[in-house]
Design a protein around this motif. Structure first.
Motif, short mmCIF file in Angstrom:
data_model
loop_
_atom_site.label_atom_id
_atom_site.label_comp_id
_atom_site.label_asym_id
_atom_site.label_seq_id
_atom_site.Cartn_x
_atom_site.Cartn_y
_atom_site.Cartn_z
N ASP A 84 41.85 33.47 -9.92
CA ASP A 84 41.98 33.60 -11.02
C ASP A 84 42.04 32.69 -12.22
O ASP A 84 40.65 33.52 -13.31
N GLN A 85 42.75 31.95 -12.42
CA GLN A 85 42.75 30.30 -13.50
C GLN A 85 41.48 30.20 -13.22
O GLN A 85 40.66 30.05 -14.70
N ALA A 86 39.97 30.15 -12.24
CA ALA A 86 39.66 28.84 -11.74
C ALA A 86 38.05 30.11 -12.83
O ALA A 86 37.16 29.40 -13.20
N LEU A 87 38.80 31.60 -12.39
CA LEU A 87 37.29 32.50 -13.01
C LEU A 87 37.25 32.93 -14.21
O LEU A 87 36.32 32.28 -14.76
N SER A 88 38.24 32.38 -14.42
CA SER A 88 38.53 33.12 -16.34
C SER A 88 38.15 31.19 -17.32
O SER A 88 37.30 31.29 -18.09
N SER A 89 38.19 30.17 -16.50
CA SER A 89 38.27 28.57 -18.01
C SER A 89 37.27 28.09 -17.42
O SER A 89 36.75 27.68 -18.21
N PRO A 91 33.76 30.19 -17.06
CA PRO A 91 32.31 30.93 -16.99
C PRO A 91 31.32 30.75 -16.33
O PRO A 91 30.38 31.51 -15.89
N ASP A 92 31.07 28.99 -17.51
CA ASP A 92 29.67 28.37 -16.46
C ASP A 92 29.01 28.61 -15.71
O ASP A 92 27.90 28.10 -14.53
N TYR A 93 30.07 28.24 -14.68
CA TYR A 93 30.93 27.72 -13.50
C TYR A 93 29.03 28.64 -12.04
O TYR A 93 28.36 28.39 -11.66
N LEU A 94 29.19 30.03 -13.10
CA LEU A 94 29.22 31.15 -11.71
C LEU A 94 27.79 32.12 -12.99
O LEU A 94 26.94 32.56 -12.47
N GLU A 95 27.44 31.31 -14.23
CA GLU A 95 26.55 32.65 -14.74
C GLU A 95 25.25 32.27 -14.04
O GLU A 95 24.60 33.32 -13.70
N MET A 96 24.34 31.13 -13.04
CA MET A 96 23.48 31.74 -12.41
C MET A 96 23.29 32.45 -11.19
O MET A 96 22.65 33.21 -11.61
N ALA A 97 24.65 32.58 -10.78
CA ALA A 97 24.82 33.07 -9.29
C ALA A 97 24.94 34.72 -9.95
O ALA A 97 24.63 35.69 -8.96
N GLN A 98 25.87 34.52 -11.18
CA GLN A 98 26.16 36.31 -11.74
C GLN A 98 24.35 36.15 -11.53
O GLN A 98 24.47 37.89 -11.56
#
Length: 108
Positions: A84-89, A91-98
């Protein structure tokens, strides 16, 4: 579940970490969802999912010809907190995949 060292080793690859974070965010995803979101081939995604399964971080369920993956419901609280910390800390990390998940065609 695997020990703490194995937990971090399993998440040390970009594909596995992104897959796990996407599953945490969406609940469960089909292999085809992950191939679209990550822009990777099905064999490559499946290989990384098999490693996450071997580490007991995810569970799979076959529905017809599709396989869906979700976080292992028996993960300890400390592991979920880290995810959860990794997910919320960052947000740009998953932006393209999302974005690809939102706009992509799904196979199932």
């Amino acid at each position: 579940m695997t020990n703490t060292l194995q937990f971090f080793k399993c998440l040390a690859h970009d594909t596995r970490l992104k897959s796990l974070l996407l599953m945490r965010h969406h609940g469960e995803l089909c292999v085809c969802d992950l191939t679209s979101a990550l822009q990777l081939s099905q064999p490559k995604v499946s290989r990384h999912l098999a490693e996450l399964k071997r580490c007991e971080l995810v569970k799979d369920e076959r529905r017809g010809k599709w396989v869906y993956y979700r976080l292992n419901p028996s993960l300890p609280d400390w592991a979920l907190e880290i995810i959860d910390q990794a997910l919320s800390s960052d947000p740009d990390y998953l932006e393209m995949a999302q974005e690809r998940l939102k706009t992509g065609e799904t196979c199932c």
